[in-house]
Scaffold this motif. Structure first.
Motif, PDB file in Angstrom:
ATOM      1  N   GLU A  55       0.885  -1.192   0.257  1.00 21.33           N
ATOM      2  CA  GLU A  55       0.205   0.307  -0.072  1.00 21.33           C
ATOM      3  C   GLU A  55       0.605   0.986  -0.011  1.00 21.33           C
ATOM      4  OE1 GLU A  55      -2.685   0.721  -0.863  1.00 21.33           O
ATOM      5  OE2 GLU A  55      -2.838  -2.006  -1.293  1.00 21.33           O
ATOM      6  N   GLU A  56       1.845   1.309   0.973  1.00 22.65           N
ATOM      7  CA  GLU A  56       2.559   2.282   0.944  1.00 22.65           C
ATOM      8  C   GLU A  56       3.657   2.394  -0.664  1.00 22.65           C
ATOM      9  OE1 GLU A  56       5.692   1.621   4.462  1.00 22.65           O
ATOM     10  OE2 GLU A  56       7.300   2.817   2.640  1.00 22.65           O
ATOM     11  N   LEU A  57       3.908   1.193  -0.852  1.00 28.15           N
ATOM     12  CA  LEU A  57       3.964   1.643  -2.491  1.00 28.15           C
ATOM     13  C   LEU A  57       3.859   2.185  -2.715  1.00 28.15           C
ATOM     14  CD1 LEU A  57       7.046   0.717  -3.802  1.00 28.15           C
ATOM     15  CD2 LEU A  57       6.241  -1.180  -4.494  1.00 28.15           C
TER      16      LEU A  57
ATOM     17  N   VAL B  87       5.194   6.286  -8.468  1.00 35.14           N
ATOM     18  CA  VAL B  87       4.941   4.524  -8.881  1.00 35.14           C
ATOM     19  C   VAL B  87       3.250   4.526  -9.916  1.00 35.14           C
ATOM     20  CG1 VAL B  87       3.844   2.444  -7.799  1.00 35.14           C
ATOM     21  CG2 VAL B  87       6.412   3.600  -6.954  1.00 35.14           C
ATOM     22  N   ALA B  88       3.764   4.734 -10.265  1.00 35.75           N
ATOM     23  CA  ALA B  88       2.150   4.172 -11.689  1.00 35.75           C
ATOM     24  C   ALA B  88       1.204   2.921 -11.241  1.00 35.75           C
ATOM     25  CB  ALA B  88       2.375   4.122 -12.940  1.00 35.75           C
ATOM     26  N   SER B  89       1.922   1.981 -10.733  1.00 36.76           N
ATOM     27  CA  SER B  89       1.391   0.558 -10.463  1.00 36.76           C
ATOM     28  C   SER B  89       2.638   0.023  -9.834  1.00 36.76           C
ATOM     29  CB  SER B  89       0.238  -0.172 -11.392  1.00 36.76           C
ATOM     30  OG  SER B  89       1.711  -0.811 -12.595  1.00 36.76           O
ATOM     31  N   ALA B  90       1.943  -1.184  -8.567  1.00 38.09           N
ATOM     32  CA  ALA B  90       2.782  -2.195  -8.400  1.00 38.09           C
ATOM     33  C   ALA B  90       1.849  -3.576  -8.132  1.00 38.09           C
ATOM     34  CB  ALA B  90       2.979  -1.165  -6.923  1.00 38.09           C
ATOM     35  N   TYR B  91       1.489  -5.004  -8.816  1.00 35.64           N
ATOM     36  CA  TYR B  91       1.152  -5.659  -9.370  1.00 35.64           C
ATOM     37  C   TYR B  91       1.534  -6.844  -8.031  1.00 35.64           C
ATOM     38  CZ  TYR B  91      -1.868  -2.784 -11.624  1.00 35.64           C
ATOM     39  OH  TYR B  91      -3.226  -2.225 -12.548  1.00 35.64           O
ATOM     40  N   PRO B  92       1.987  -7.263  -7.215  1.00 33.54           N
ATOM     41  CA  PRO B  92       2.345  -8.531  -6.888  1.00 33.54           C
ATOM     42  C   PRO B  92       1.952  -9.833  -7.071  1.00 33.54           C
ATOM     43  CG  PRO B  92       0.516  -8.488  -5.233  1.00 33.54           C
ATOM     44  CD  PRO B  92       0.832  -7.508  -6.450  1.00 33.54           C
ATOM     45  N   ARG B  93       3.024 -11.128  -8.069  1.00 37.49           N
ATOM     46  CA  ARG B  93       2.888 -12.171  -8.838  1.00 37.49           C
ATOM     47  C   ARG B  93       3.645 -13.307  -7.768  1.00 37.49           C
ATOM     48  NH1 ARG B  93       4.206  -9.451 -14.476  1.00 37.49           N
ATOM     49  NH2 ARG B  93       2.928  -8.798 -14.947  1.00 37.49           N
TER      50      ARG B  93
ATOM     51  N   VAL C 155       6.966  -8.481  -6.963  1.00 36.67           N
ATOM     52  CA  VAL C 155       5.909  -7.755  -7.223  1.00 36.67           C
ATOM     53  C   VAL C 155       6.709  -6.735  -8.102  1.00 36.67           C
ATOM     54  CG1 VAL C 155       4.730  -5.472  -6.043  1.00 36.67           C
ATOM     55  CG2 VAL C 155       5.415  -7.496  -4.706  1.00 36.67           C
ATOM     56  N   GLN C 156       6.077  -5.930  -9.126  1.00 35.65           N
ATOM     57  CA  GLN C 156       5.792  -5.841 -10.396  1.00 35.65           C
ATOM     58  C   GLN C 156       5.503  -3.938 -10.731  1.00 35.65           C
ATOM     59  OE1 GLN C 156       3.860  -4.947 -13.440  1.00 35.65           O
ATOM     60  NE2 GLN C 156       4.197  -5.723 -15.035  1.00 35.65           N
ATOM     61  N   VAL C 157       6.718  -3.707 -10.531  1.00 31.98           N
ATOM     62  CA  VAL C 157       6.612  -2.444 -11.010  1.00 31.98           C
ATOM     63  C   VAL C 157       6.924  -0.991 -11.980  1.00 31.98           C
ATOM     64  CG1 VAL C 157       7.103  -0.134  -9.036  1.00 31.98           C
ATOM     65  CG2 VAL C 157       7.088  -2.373  -8.095  1.00 31.98           C
ATOM     66  N   THR C 158       6.073  -0.236 -12.210  1.00 37.46           N
ATOM     67  CA  THR C 158       5.983   0.185 -12.912  1.00 37.46           C
ATOM     68  C   THR C 158       5.348   2.079 -12.995  1.00 37.46           C
ATOM     69  OG1 THR C 158       4.178  -0.855 -14.030  1.00 37.46           O
ATOM     70  CG2 THR C 158       4.993   1.273 -15.588  1.00 37.46           C
ATOM     71  N   PRO C 159       7.546   2.160 -12.604  1.00 31.41           N
ATOM     72  CA  PRO C 159       7.315   4.429 -12.082  1.00 31.41           C
ATOM     73  C   PRO C 159       6.469   5.074 -13.254  1.00 31.41           C
ATOM     74  CG  PRO C 159       9.224   3.137 -13.078  1.00 31.41           C
ATOM     75  CD  PRO C 159       8.456   2.053 -13.483  1.00 31.41           C
ATOM     76  N   ARG C 160       6.314   5.595 -12.936  1.00 32.04           N
ATOM     77  CA  ARG C 160       5.231   6.629 -13.394  1.00 32.04           C
ATOM     78  C   ARG C 160       5.817   7.426 -14.759  1.00 32.04           C
ATOM     79  NH1 ARG C 160       0.558   7.651 -12.191  1.00 32.04           N
ATOM     80  NH2 ARG C 160       0.327   7.700 -10.259  1.00 32.04           N
ATOM     81  N   ARG C 161       7.183   8.104 -14.320  1.00 30.55           N
ATOM     82  CA  ARG C 161       8.300   8.688 -15.707  1.00 30.55           C
ATOM     83  C   ARG C 161       9.272   6.842 -16.040  1.00 30.55           C
ATOM     84  NH1 ARG C 161      12.393  12.700 -13.813  1.00 30.55           N
ATOM     85  NH2 ARG C 161      12.735  12.427 -16.829  1.00 30.55           N
ATOM     86  N   THR C 162       9.002   6.370 -17.494  1.00 28.04           N
ATOM     87  CA  THR C 162      10.377   5.334 -17.602  1.00 28.04           C
ATOM     88  C   THR C 162      11.099   5.570 -19.038  1.00 28.04           C
ATOM     89  OG1 THR C 162       7.718   4.935 -19.533  1.00 28.04           O
ATOM     90  CG2 THR C 162       7.410   3.976 -17.704  1.00 28.04           C
TER      91      THR C 162
ATOM     92  N   LEU D 199      13.338   4.449  -5.107  1.00 27.29           N
ATOM     93  CA  LEU D 199      12.480   3.133  -4.936  1.00 27.29           C
ATOM     94  C   LEU D 199      12.652   2.637  -3.771  1.00 27.29           C
ATOM     95  CD1 LEU D 199       9.955   2.482  -7.508  1.00 27.29           C
ATOM     96  CD2 LEU D 199       9.536   4.279  -5.796  1.00 27.29           C
ATOM     97  N   GLY D 200      14.014   1.666  -4.082  1.00 29.12           N
ATOM     98  CA  GLY D 200      14.625   0.825  -2.668  1.00 29.12           C
ATOM     99  C   GLY D 200      14.760   1.390  -1.750  1.00 29.12           C
ATOM    100  N   ALA D 201      15.533   2.473  -1.426  1.00 31.97           N
ATOM    101  CA  ALA D 201      15.368   3.274  -1.023  1.00 31.97           C
ATOM    102  C   ALA D 201      14.976   4.248   0.258  1.00 31.97           C
ATOM    103  CB  ALA D 201      16.970   4.858  -1.011  1.00 31.97           C
ATOM    104  N   GLN D 202      13.580   3.986  -0.961  1.00 36.22           N
ATOM    105  CA  GLN D 202      11.838   5.049  -0.179  1.00 36.22           C
ATOM    106  C   GLN D 202      11.085   4.122   0.866  1.00 36.22           C
ATOM    107  OE1 GLN D 202      10.715   8.010  -2.529  1.00 36.22           O
ATOM    108  NE2 GLN D 202      12.694   9.056  -2.868  1.00 36.22           N
ATOM    109  N   HIS D 203      11.171   2.531   0.126  1.00 36.68           N
ATOM    110  CA  HIS D 203      10.168   1.638   0.572  1.00 36.68           C
ATOM    111  C   HIS D 203      11.215   0.388   0.223  1.00 36.68           C
ATOM    112  CE1 HIS D 203       7.223   3.944  -0.526  1.00 36.68           C
ATOM    113  NE2 HIS D 203       8.056   4.489  -1.503  1.00 36.68           N
ATOM    114  N   PRO D 204      12.185   0.436   1.633  1.00 34.49           N
ATOM    115  CA  PRO D 204      12.039  -0.922   1.724  1.00 34.49           C
ATOM    116  C   PRO D 204      11.790  -2.146   2.059  1.00 34.49           C
ATOM    117  CG  PRO D 204      13.264   0.455   3.685  1.00 34.49           C
ATOM    118  CD  PRO D 204      12.017   1.288   2.918  1.00 34.49           C
ATOM    119  N   LEU D 205      12.223  -2.792   2.182  1.00 33.51           N
ATOM    120  CA  LEU D 205      11.333  -4.266   2.046  1.00 33.51           C
ATOM    121  C   LEU D 205      12.396  -5.673   2.902  1.00 33.51           C
ATOM    122  CD1 LEU D 205       8.980  -5.759   2.350  1.00 33.51           C
ATOM    123  CD2 LEU D 205       8.691  -6.773   0.315  1.00 33.51           C
TER     124      LEU D 205
END
Lengths: 417, 249
Positions: A99-101, A107-113, A232-239, A249-255
């Motif tokens: 949710e946070e990501l 982040v345009a979208s983030a989908y787990p697979r 988790v497949q992440v699509t950023p806004r700027r591609t 992203l990795g620094a801001q949303h560590p898992l």
């Protein structure tokens, strides 16, 4: 002409002002020459911008096709997941983190697979398929909606959507039951029977031959990987190619236990192909610039020769060579900046038009591209930095060409002719 | 004294030469029990991975090296999973699907058996080293503390095996094979089987603890033979898809 010192102003500023005013008048004195020089610069920039935008745009298109829809621009996965992509290295679900990501503005979208390989059989026919468990939100996304070749996305749990060619291979139709079996999570046995709910255009023959899409929950049940994600497949806004948000992203949303990998890291062969092709494009641009550069130099030599008498006269009348050189320099500067501004504006407009109405390939090439899963269009890149970079380059080239008239100013003798 | 040593050496050399002429016979003798005796066995396997270990319990019926039925009895999630090989046909039954599925023959050559380092053909019957391969005798070597004949085997054309070459170490005595190394010319050793412990089951000498290793020994699976019985009544006709469906764990 007022004597500079009479006003008591800063002599340097006054001289500069004088140089600008005289340069402006000089440009007006031979309008055709000024126009030709300015137009040469404008056209050079116009073509450079279109050429580069199209080339980089095609790369973006390529990456969007190859990466964007399937494996994702950025993947968040277990540190051991790549390069083997082994199901055993799955992540524990973390909905709060997801949710946070997703709330991140970049982040345009983030989908787990969850995905793996299995044997899919129907009667006597069988095939090896990569099964992909996608979340309900992802199945809602227009991208997957658009892929449906037959059947429907509205189906009960226990449904599978087969790649078009896999369905052909199995002679499977909507409503048939296929049996999938293979290795599940950490060595367990994966087995399930799924009802075919639809077939998919994956845009890539290889994917169509070996994809089986199921719901995430079904996939977890099938593989025995309850509560786990492969990535988790992440699509950023700027591609854009030169914008890689992976590290941020990795620094801001560590898992914990996971890493963020951009497609550039996961698919080095793609970035290498782009780099190789891009350097070819640079060679063409270099040739363009050499041609334009010599054209400008020719104009400058002409300009210098035409004005030799004028220079001699002015020098004979007591004009300082420095000031004269300054005037010529300012002339070229005004010309090149104006030309560049016009060229940049025209180029930008052309790029926007091409973005709206992209060039569409025809015939065999188009068919071949469609086979590879690409829409056969050549969309331009809208990256503004292309215009800025090439405007800078063309201005520098013009200023280098201005060296010739400047040399003439310093070589002209006031007493000859 | 000197003379007897010389004689002894001569005698030793002659046995080596004798053996060197018959690598095929050595292998045929080593395989005799496994291929020649129909059997019922209970096996347990333990696969060791970096992040987990996996236990698997099996029941197995075999007849020659072309017929086999395997039923998984544990762990609970996989209980009831069954495999059948009847010559060139392979079938599987996954209890959760309730269906018998025909497997492509290529499955025999591909991948591990249920997440272990054993391959499908290790359990469902692998090609006969004596009959399906050509042999080259490479001398004797001590492996796992046992003196062995080392024999290089190359598959005859048309034999469905994944390996390009199998190196077999066969005990100079009567223990049979001690180590098998399945090798690929492209990627080196694919799999290695070691017989770690030998025992006597139903009056037959055989390895009772086997280790399968892959990825250069980074992954290993230990297989223990808990029970082994001769089943002379088994024949090819016994191994049918119906049998697969009916046999309960």
């Amino acid at each position: 002409m007022v004597h500079p010192r009479a006003l008591g102003a800063n002599p340097a500023v006054t001289a500069a002002r004088l140089a600008v005013r005289l340069a402006w008048r000089n440009l007006g004195r031979n309008r055709r020459r000024s126009l030709i020089t300015g137009a040469a610069i404008a056209f050079a920039l116009f073509f450079a911008v279109i050429l580069r935008s199209l080339q980089l745009g095609v790369y973006n298109h390529m990456v969007a096709t190859v990466v964007g829809s399937m494996s994702g621009y950025v993947q968040v996965s277990d540190t051991a997941y790549w390069p083997s992509q082994n199901l055993d290295y799955a992540l524990y679900e973390d909905p709060a983190w997801l949710e946070e990501l997703r709330a991140d503005g970049d982040v345009a979208s983030a989908y787990p697979r969850l995905q793996g390989f299995s044997l899919v059989t129907l009667g006597e026919k069988s095939g090896v398929a990569q099964w992909i468990g996608i979340s309900p939100e992802e199945a809602e996304a227009p991208l997957w909606r658009a892929r449906l070749a037959s059947g429907s996305w509205n189906a009960a749990p226990g449904s599978v959507w087969l790649g078009k060619r896999l369905a052909q291979q199995l002679h499977a139709a909507v409503g048939d039951t296929v049996v999938a079996m293979g290795q599940g999570f950490q060595g367990s046995m994966a087995g399930a029977s799924w009802v075919v709910a639809g077939t998919l255009n994956m845009g890539n023959p290889e994917l169509e031959k070996r994809s089986a899409v199921v719901g995430l929950a079904d996939a977890q049940e099938f593989a025995g990987a309850y509560g786990m994600w492969s990535y988790v497949q992440v699509t950023p806004r700027r591609t854009e190619l030169n914008h890689d948000p992976t590290t941020d992203l990795g620094a801001q949303h560590p898992l914990s236990g996971a890493q963020f990998l951009g497609w550039q890291t996961r698919m080095p062969e793609l970035i290498q192909a782009i780099q190789a092709d891009s350097s070819g494009g640079r060679v063409i641009l270099f040739i363009l610039y050499v041609v334009i550069g010599f054209g400008l130099l020719g104009t400058m030599i002409m300009l210098a020769n035409e004005r030799r008498r004028e220079f001699a006269m002015q020098l004979a009348m007591g004009m300082r060579r420095g000031l004269l050189a300054g005037i010529v320099f300012v002339e070229v500067l005004i010309l090149s900046l104006t030309g560049a501004a016009v060229g940049a504006a025209l180029g930008r407009v052309a790029v926007l038009i091409l973005d709206r109405f992209p060039l569409r390939l025809q015939g065999d090439v188009a068919a071949a591209m469609e086979q590879q899963g690409w829409e056969p269009i050549l969309p331009p890149s809208l990256d503004g930095s292309i215009t800025v970079t090439h405007a800078g380059i063309i201005v520098v080239i013009a200023l280098l060409a201005a060296a010739w008239p400047l040399r003439t100013v310093f070589k002209t003798s006031p007493i000859q002719r | 004294m000197n003379r007897s040593l010389l004689l002894g050496l001569l005698a030793f050399a002659s046995t080596v030469r004798l053996a060197a002429q018959n690598p095929t016979e050595i292998l045929a003798k080593a395989e005799k029990t496994a291929i020649g005796t129909s059997s019922y066995s209970e096996l347990s396997m333990k696969a060791t991975r970096a992040r987990y270990t996996r236990m698997l319990d099996l029941k197995s019926w075999t007849h020659t090296n072309k017929y086999a039925l395997i039923v998984v009895t544990g762990p609970e999630r996989d209980r009831g999973t069954r495999y059948l090989r009847a010559d060139k046909q392979m079938y599987s039954f996954v209890p959760r699907t309730g269906k018998v599925v025909k497997l492509p023959q290529s499955m025999l050559m591909a991948g591990g058996f249920m997440g272990t380092d054993a391959s499908m053909d290790n359990l469902l019957g692998q090609a006969s080293l004596a009959k399906d391969f050509t042999h080259q005798y490479l001398g004797t070597e001590t492996v796992n503390g046992l003196p062995c004949h080392k024999i290089k085997c190359k598959p005859k054309p048309g034999v469905p095996v994944a390996a390009d070459e199998v190196v077999a170490w066969v005990h100079t005595g009567d223990k049979g094979w001690v180590r098998l190394s399945f090798q690929s010319t492209r990627s080196g050793e694919l799999q290695r089987m070691d017989a770690l412990e030998f025992g006597r089951m139903d009056g037959v000498q055989m390895p009772v603890k086997l280790q399968f290793s892959t990825q250069g020994g980074k992954q290993t699976t230990l297989m223990t033979v808990k029970t082994w019985k001769k089943q002379p009544q088994l024949n090819a006709a016994w191994f049918t898809p119906e049998r697969l469906e009916q046999t309960q764990p």
